[in-house]
Design a protein around this motif. Structure first.
Motif, PDB file in Angstrom:
ATOM      1  N   LEU A 335      62.447  41.961  80.960  1.00  0.00           N
ATOM      2  CA  LEU A 335      62.095  43.151  81.729  1.00  0.00           C
ATOM      3  C   LEU A 335      62.795  44.268  81.060  1.00  0.00           C
ATOM      4  O   LEU A 335      62.261  45.284  80.864  1.00  0.00           O
ATOM      5  CB  LEU A 335      61.790  43.132  83.223  1.00  0.00           C
ATOM      6  CG  LEU A 335      61.019  44.264  83.820  1.00  0.00           C
ATOM      7  CD1 LEU A 335      60.310  43.616  85.243  1.00  0.00           C
ATOM      8  CD2 LEU A 335      62.065  45.160  83.992  1.00  0.00           C
ATOM      9  N   ILE A 336      64.099  44.190  81.414  1.00  0.00           N
ATOM     10  CA  ILE A 336      65.029  45.349  81.170  1.00  0.00           C
ATOM     11  C   ILE A 336      64.986  45.313  79.776  1.00  0.00           C
ATOM     12  O   ILE A 336      65.088  46.656  79.017  1.00  0.00           O
ATOM     13  CB  ILE A 336      66.444  44.873  81.700  1.00  0.00           C
ATOM     14  CG1 ILE A 336      66.357  45.124  83.260  1.00  0.00           C
ATOM     15  CG2 ILE A 336      67.540  45.846  80.929  1.00  0.00           C
ATOM     16  CD1 ILE A 336      67.592  44.781  83.949  1.00  0.00           C
ATOM     17  N   HIS A 337      64.998  44.375  78.749  1.00  0.00           N
ATOM     18  CA  HIS A 337      64.863  44.526  77.190  1.00  0.00           C
ATOM     19  C   HIS A 337      63.750  45.423  76.835  1.00  0.00           C
ATOM     20  O   HIS A 337      64.044  46.396  76.213  1.00  0.00           O
ATOM     21  CB  HIS A 337      65.037  43.339  76.559  1.00  0.00           C
ATOM     22  CG  HIS A 337      65.062  43.475  75.243  1.00  0.00           C
ATOM     23  ND1 HIS A 337      63.752  43.290  74.483  1.00  0.00           N
ATOM     24  CD2 HIS A 337      65.873  43.526  74.431  1.00  0.00           C
ATOM     25  CE1 HIS A 337      64.020  43.314  73.146  1.00  0.00           C
ATOM     26  NE2 HIS A 337      65.196  43.509  72.946  1.00  0.00           N
ATOM     27  N   CYS A 338      62.653  45.230  77.403  1.00  0.00           N
ATOM     28  CA  CYS A 338      61.237  45.806  77.128  1.00  0.00           C
ATOM     29  C   CYS A 338      61.345  47.348  77.468  1.00  0.00           C
ATOM     30  O   CYS A 338      60.999  48.122  76.893  1.00  0.00           O
ATOM     31  CB  CYS A 338      60.090  44.870  77.533  1.00  0.00           C
ATOM     32  SG  CYS A 338      59.770  43.564  76.988  1.00  0.00           S
ATOM     33  N   LEU A 339      61.899  47.416  78.869  1.00  0.00           N
ATOM     34  CA  LEU A 339      61.788  48.778  79.353  1.00  0.00           C
ATOM     35  C   LEU A 339      63.035  49.756  78.408  1.00  0.00           C
ATOM     36  O   LEU A 339      62.590  50.755  78.243  1.00  0.00           O
ATOM     37  CB  LEU A 339      62.072  48.732  80.733  1.00  0.00           C
ATOM     38  CG  LEU A 339      60.991  48.724  81.743  1.00  0.00           C
ATOM     39  CD1 LEU A 339      61.619  48.721  83.240  1.00  0.00           C
ATOM     40  CD2 LEU A 339      60.066  49.594  81.757  1.00  0.00           C
ATOM     41  N   SER A 340      64.028  48.983  78.399  1.00  0.00           N
ATOM     42  CA  SER A 340      65.024  49.879  77.453  1.00  0.00           C
ATOM     43  C   SER A 340      64.528  50.401  75.942  1.00  0.00           C
ATOM     44  O   SER A 340      64.912  51.382  75.407  1.00  0.00           O
ATOM     45  CB  SER A 340      66.129  48.938  77.190  1.00  0.00           C
ATOM     46  OG  SER A 340      66.777  48.686  78.431  1.00  0.00           O
TER      47      SER A 340
END
Length: 538
Positions: A335-340
């Protein structure tokens, strides 16, 4: 005059013919499974090819490719099939309550005792599930004073101060271990109470040691899971296919968990002074086990000794904490990878999170967190979590079941196949979630697929989260039926709290995502076990 065939030669000939019939002619031409498309030329006569794929860590991709080529039902071995459909697939197998394959107790047994996840048959599973399922219901979680107090302490005393320090340092760091730490703290504190649960966020040395123990065993799961008899046979001859230190790691994890069990028992015996120390799940399970032991009900399956009962409780709760922290940590790192990669989406999410009252701020002096019901109702946050669980399911691998003795039909309308009893059958979220007829551009992370824009009277347009229709039916991140993940609501709860804590006041950017691809495994973390990010305060 022809000489009679000697009896030994005749016996050898008959045995050879019998073997040819049993292992070649029947599986290739006469077995009901012979009508099912074979994923490999050897699938009808041997399972060695799919066993090798599992050994080589490419099972998911192999099965997915077979479904792409051959359809909803494929044959993986002489007695094994895979399904990739809802009607005639997961509805029949998992909604129909097929019993589990012995693949589960081979790997997911703790302290020498099965737990709810590793129980093969439905009856003991149902008894155990009735003992604890209420503690994991959404209503219970959202109204739990203990969980609210635990969440506040974990976020405001541990996580947000850590994020503030990392942001002020302006140094890149690996966020994956921190996500594993906070999800472990959430789960164990709900299981055992705040004082008895873990504190991996603040105890860095303990965190690193535990994660090393947990992850170092991963590449050795094949033998006990897929080839337990071969493993035992090789070890009898002195060939160790699993190093002894793997067993040592398992024992140390069990000892660590037992310490939390004993802490929760002490709190339960002496009484709870602070609501945050309430061992919610432990207390419910221990009380239910005692009640069941003293019951004379004909449905009682066993009468354990106190020590056996203690080990059964520990086995159950070790399974809960392992599954609860590992899967949520994996989901959050993706999730954090995609949002970043999407700063504008981060801004939109932040605007949504700031509507919470009170918002989750590092400097907040509020003794309360925003209502879980309000967090659960945020449409963009819902869509982001839902889409991450679709594209990056933490457990994307096959969930083996066994067809009932009476047999069954598998496959969609017009493509049904009769499957006899005793056949290993499974579906995998990896393939269900990549159906292009259900999810447009299935390989793309698109949270907007779960959002609709609609008129809201004088207020104009508003966005609403929608999980219904075919997309909802094919979404299988937590399984389905009576055996679906009992802790799914707690997983969603903690992930939303953690995401809200991060993105209300911080932004994330990627420094190094080498090895971010998911492993081809039943539980699928990043291949590199890392995601290097920078955190900035807004």
């Amino acid at each position: 005059m022809a000489l009679p065939i000697p009896l030994p030669a005749l016996s050898a000939l008959l045995l050879t013919l019998l073997c040819i019939y049993k292992f070649l002619i029947y599986p290739l031409f006469l077995s009901p499974l012979s009508k099912i498309p074979a994923a490999h030329p050897l699938a009808a006569v041997s399972s060695l090819w799919i066993v090798y794929k599992r050994y080589s860590f490419c099972e998911l991709a192999t099965i997915h490719d077979a479904h792409q080529r051959l359809g909803e039902v494929v044959r993986l071995g002489p007695g094994e099939v895979s399904v990739n459909c809802v009607r005639g697939g997961i509805q029949t197998v998992y909604g129909g309550g097929f019993e589990k394959h012995d693949w589960y107790p081979n790997m997911f047994t703790n302290y020498g005792h099965t737990n709810m996840f590793s129980m093969i048959t439905s009856k003991p599973h149902s008894i155990r599930k009735r003992m604890i399922s209420a503690t994991y219901s959404k209503t219970t979680l959202q109204s739990s004073a203990a969980l609210a107090a635990q969440s506040h302490s974990i976020l405001h005393s541990r996580f947000l101060p850590l994020l503030t320090r990392l942001a002020s340092s302006n140094e890149p760091f690996n966020i994956f271990p921190l996500l594993s730490a906070i999800t472990m703290d959430f789960v164990t504190c709900y299981l055992f109470g705040l004082s008895s649960g873990s504190n991996l966020l603040q105890k860095e040395e303990e965190r690193n040691h535990f994660l090393h123990l947990y992850h170092c065993r991963r590449s050795y799961n094949f033998w006990p899971q897929e080839m337990p008899r071969m493993k035992a046979w090789l070890e009898w001859f002195g060939v160790k296919v699993v190093p002894s230190w793997v067993g040592d790691a398992n024992e140390e994890i069990e000892k660590w968990t037992m310490g939390m069990v004993e802490g929760a028992e002490r709190v339960r015996e002496t009484g709870v002074e602070d609501v945050a120390d309430s061992p919610t799940v432990y207390a419910q399970l221990a009380g239910s086990m005692v009640k069941a032991s003293s019951s004379s009900s004909p449905s009682k399956v066993e009468d354990p000794t106190p020590e056996t009962e203690r080990l059964q409780i520990a086995s159950e709760l070790l399974d809960h904490l392992a599954a609860g922290f590992d899967t949520s940590g994996i989901t959050l790192v993706y999730l954090i990878h995609c949002l970043s990669l999407r700063p504008k989406l981060q801004s939109a999410l932040r605007a949504e999170l700031l509507t919470l009252s009170p918002p989750i701020l590092p400097s907040s002096s509020s003794p309360n967190l925003p209502s879980p019901k309000y967090i659960d109702a945020l449409p963009l946050l819902n869509a982001i979590v839902q889409e991450t669980l679709r594209l990056h399911a933490a457990i994307p691998g096959p969930q083996p079941r066994v067809t009932p003795a009476s047999g069954c039909k598998l496959g969609g309308e017009g493509k049904e196949f009769w499957v006899p009893g005793g056949v290993r059958c499974s579906a995998q979220a990896w393939s269900l979630h990549r159906n292009g007829e259900v999810y447009a551009d299935p390989g793309e992370w698109r949270p907007e697929r779960w959002l609709v824009e609609e008129e809201d009277g004088e207020l104009g347009k508003k966005v609403r989260f929608v999980c219904e229709g075919e997309m909802a039916r094919w979404w299988w991140a937590f399984g389905s039926g009576g055996r679906m993940c009992v802790g799914s609501n707690l997983a969603i709860y903690q992930m939303k709290m953690i995401v809200a804590a991060i993105y209300t006041c911080f932004t994330t950017s990627i420094v190094d995502d080498e090895g971010i691809e998911q492993c081809d495994l039943y539980t699928a973390p990043p291949r590199g076990n890392k995601l290097m990010v920078k955190l900035e305060a807004v």
